[in-house]
Design a protein around this motif. Structure first.
Motif, PDB file in Angstrom:
ATOM      1  N   HIS A 164      74.506  -7.839-115.082  1.00 55.76           N
ATOM      2  CA  HIS A 164      73.931  -6.535-114.525  1.00 55.76           C
ATOM      3  C   HIS A 164      74.911  -5.832-113.884  1.00 55.76           C
ATOM      4  O   HIS A 164      74.658  -4.406-114.174  1.00 55.76           O
ATOM      5  CB  HIS A 164      72.842  -7.004-113.799  1.00 55.76           C
ATOM      6  CG  HIS A 164      71.962  -5.822-112.789  1.00 55.76           C
ATOM      7  ND1 HIS A 164      71.332  -5.198-113.817  1.00 55.76           N
ATOM      8  CD2 HIS A 164      71.846  -5.449-111.776  1.00 55.76           C
ATOM      9  CE1 HIS A 164      70.834  -3.920-112.997  1.00 55.76           C
ATOM     10  NE2 HIS A 164      70.966  -4.255-111.845  1.00 55.76           N
ATOM     11  N   HIS A 165      75.737  -6.473-112.946  1.00 55.29           N
ATOM     12  CA  HIS A 165      76.812  -5.601-112.217  1.00 55.29           C
ATOM     13  C   HIS A 165      77.869  -5.238-112.865  1.00 55.29           C
ATOM     14  O   HIS A 165      78.653  -4.344-112.718  1.00 55.29           O
ATOM     15  CB  HIS A 165      77.284  -6.407-110.928  1.00 55.29           C
ATOM     16  CG  HIS A 165      76.244  -6.309-110.081  1.00 55.29           C
ATOM     17  ND1 HIS A 165      76.610  -5.581-108.868  1.00 55.29           N
ATOM     18  CD2 HIS A 165      75.182  -7.075-109.617  1.00 55.29           C
ATOM     19  CE1 HIS A 165      75.640  -5.580-107.993  1.00 55.29           C
ATOM     20  NE2 HIS A 165      74.913  -6.686-108.453  1.00 55.29           N
ATOM     21  N   SER A 166      78.116  -5.709-114.288  1.00 49.78           N
ATOM     22  CA  SER A 166      79.413  -5.421-114.874  1.00 49.78           C
ATOM     23  C   SER A 166      79.314  -4.158-115.874  1.00 49.78           C
ATOM     24  O   SER A 166      80.314  -3.526-116.344  1.00 49.78           O
ATOM     25  CB  SER A 166      79.735  -6.527-115.876  1.00 49.78           C
ATOM     26  OG  SER A 166      78.916  -6.814-116.853  1.00 49.78           O
ATOM     27  N   ASP A 167      78.126  -3.403-115.679  1.00 46.38           N
ATOM     28  CA  ASP A 167      77.883  -2.035-116.305  1.00 46.38           C
ATOM     29  C   ASP A 167      79.009  -1.111-115.758  1.00 46.38           C
ATOM     30  O   ASP A 167      78.714  -0.693-114.474  1.00 46.38           O
ATOM     31  CB  ASP A 167      76.603  -1.675-116.346  1.00 46.38           C
ATOM     32  CG  ASP A 167      76.249  -0.500-117.261  1.00 46.38           C
ATOM     33  OD1 ASP A 167      77.312   0.140-117.790  1.00 46.38           O
ATOM     34  OD2 ASP A 167      75.219  -0.216-117.741  1.00 46.38           O
ATOM     35  N   PRO A 168      79.983  -0.624-116.418  1.00 45.21           N
ATOM     36  CA  PRO A 168      80.732   0.236-115.914  1.00 45.21           C
ATOM     37  C   PRO A 168      80.210   1.801-115.746  1.00 45.21           C
ATOM     38  O   PRO A 168      80.728   2.745-114.971  1.00 45.21           O
ATOM     39  CB  PRO A 168      82.044   0.319-116.978  1.00 45.21           C
ATOM     40  CG  PRO A 168      81.521   0.065-118.088  1.00 45.21           C
ATOM     41  CD  PRO A 168      80.452  -1.067-117.737  1.00 45.21           C
ATOM     42  N   ASP A 169      79.031   2.067-116.055  1.00 48.32           N
ATOM     43  CA  ASP A 169      78.468   3.417-116.196  1.00 48.32           C
ATOM     44  C   ASP A 169      77.032   2.837-115.314  1.00 48.32           C
ATOM     45  O   ASP A 169      76.253   2.140-115.826  1.00 48.32           O
ATOM     46  CB  ASP A 169      78.187   3.741-117.370  1.00 48.32           C
ATOM     47  CG  ASP A 169      79.231   4.050-118.211  1.00 48.32           C
ATOM     48  OD1 ASP A 169      80.018   5.064-117.630  1.00 48.32           O
ATOM     49  OD2 ASP A 169      79.500   3.927-119.445  1.00 48.32           O
ATOM     50  N   PHE A 170      76.939   3.406-114.179  1.00 46.32           N
ATOM     51  CA  PHE A 170      75.568   3.059-113.325  1.00 46.32           C
ATOM     52  C   PHE A 170      74.524   4.197-114.016  1.00 46.32           C
ATOM     53  O   PHE A 170      74.614   5.430-113.760  1.00 46.32           O
ATOM     54  CB  PHE A 170      75.925   3.536-112.033  1.00 46.32           C
ATOM     55  CG  PHE A 170      74.810   3.307-111.053  1.00 46.32           C
ATOM     56  CD1 PHE A 170      74.141   2.032-110.807  1.00 46.32           C
ATOM     57  CD2 PHE A 170      73.983   4.363-110.540  1.00 46.32           C
ATOM     58  CE1 PHE A 170      73.312   1.617-109.816  1.00 46.32           C
ATOM     59  CE2 PHE A 170      72.712   4.209-109.756  1.00 46.32           C
ATOM     60  CZ  PHE A 170      72.248   2.726-109.390  1.00 46.32           C
ATOM     61  N   ASP A 171      73.721   3.762-114.719  1.00 47.86           N
ATOM     62  CA  ASP A 171      72.575   4.700-115.216  1.00 47.86           C
ATOM     63  C   ASP A 171      71.327   3.849-115.663  1.00 47.86           C
ATOM     64  O   ASP A 171      71.358   2.662-115.184  1.00 47.86           O
ATOM     65  CB  ASP A 171      73.133   5.477-116.467  1.00 47.86           C
ATOM     66  CG  ASP A 171      73.597   4.594-117.543  1.00 47.86           C
ATOM     67  OD1 ASP A 171      73.049   3.352-117.795  1.00 47.86           O
ATOM     68  OD2 ASP A 171      74.430   5.045-118.349  1.00 47.86           O
ATOM     69  N   VAL A 172      70.350   4.444-116.150  1.00 46.34           N
ATOM     70  CA  VAL A 172      68.973   3.955-116.284  1.00 46.34           C
ATOM     71  C   VAL A 172      69.088   2.636-117.134  1.00 46.34           C
ATOM     72  O   VAL A 172      68.408   1.617-116.743  1.00 46.34           O
ATOM     73  CB  VAL A 172      67.950   4.971-116.837  1.00 46.34           C
ATOM     74  CG1 VAL A 172      66.686   4.113-116.985  1.00 46.34           C
ATOM     75  CG2 VAL A 172      67.601   6.118-115.750  1.00 46.34           C
TER      76      VAL A 172
END
Ligand SMILES: [Zn+2]
Length: 190
Positions: free
Chosen positions: A31-39
């Motif tokens: 969940h945290h490894s997304d380099p783009d913080f979005d929906v």
């Protein structure tokens, strides 16, 4: 209302556990490894996390036996907050500042997705910000500022770490797990 608060505390405790137990943190890293913080970050989670979270939450509901209406309200609010919290948007200051006393805002939850480890342990709440205030895990702003803060995990800012197969294996790989994978081209890295 008390039961809704209690259920929100359960969600806070579950989230805090993901950040405290080494194997669970590795599961939660997807969940945290997304380099783009979005929906889309809201629905990016390892299947193990979904099973553990729902299992733990339903066990708490069975033990606490809150009114059915409270479970319904808490779940609907949690669902709404999950998308609202992860929105790639900032509210105007005159809306955001008073609102974050009542609800967790995108600016507040974005800090939790900072690649800085100390900031990942802050702002753990789900619906209400009060548990973070009570248990001293509230952080008003990231060290680099909202504009300078980098979301994601160090070592996971590359193309290889975005693949489904990699994410499913991620909790079981030795650390560091993605450093040797190809870098994302600068234009698409953020
Ligand atoms: Zn987290």
């Amino acid at each position: 209302m008390l039961a809704v608060l209690l259920l929100d505390l359960v969600k806070y405790a579950i989230h805090r556990t993901y950040h405290s137990v080494p194997f669970l943190w590795r599961v939660h890293q997807v969940h945290h490894s997304d380099p783009d913080f979005d929906v889309s970050t809201a629905v990016r989670a390892h299947p193990i996390e979904m099973i553990f979270t729902q299992g733990g939450y339903l066990a708490a509901v069975a033990i606490l036996a809150p009114p059915v209406l409270a479970v319904l309200v808490a779940e609907l609010a949690s669902c709404f907050q999950s998308f609202f919290n992860h929105a790639n948007a900032s509210l105007p200051g005159w809306v955001e500042k008073p609102l974050r006393f009542l609800l967790i805002t995108p600016d507040m939850h974005r800090i939790h997705h900072s690649e800085e480890v100390e900031e990942q342990y802050m702002n753990l709440g789900d619906i209400f910000p009060w548990w973070d205030h009570l248990f001293r895990t509230y952080l008003a702003a990231p060290a680099a500022g909202q504009d300078g803060m980098i979301p994601g995990l160090k070592g996971f800012q590359n193309e290889g770490s975005l693949g489904l197969a990699f994410m499913l294996r991620q909790p079981f790989l030795p650390e560091p797990r993605a450093d040797s994978l190809p870098e994302i081209p600068a234009a698409s890295a953020r």
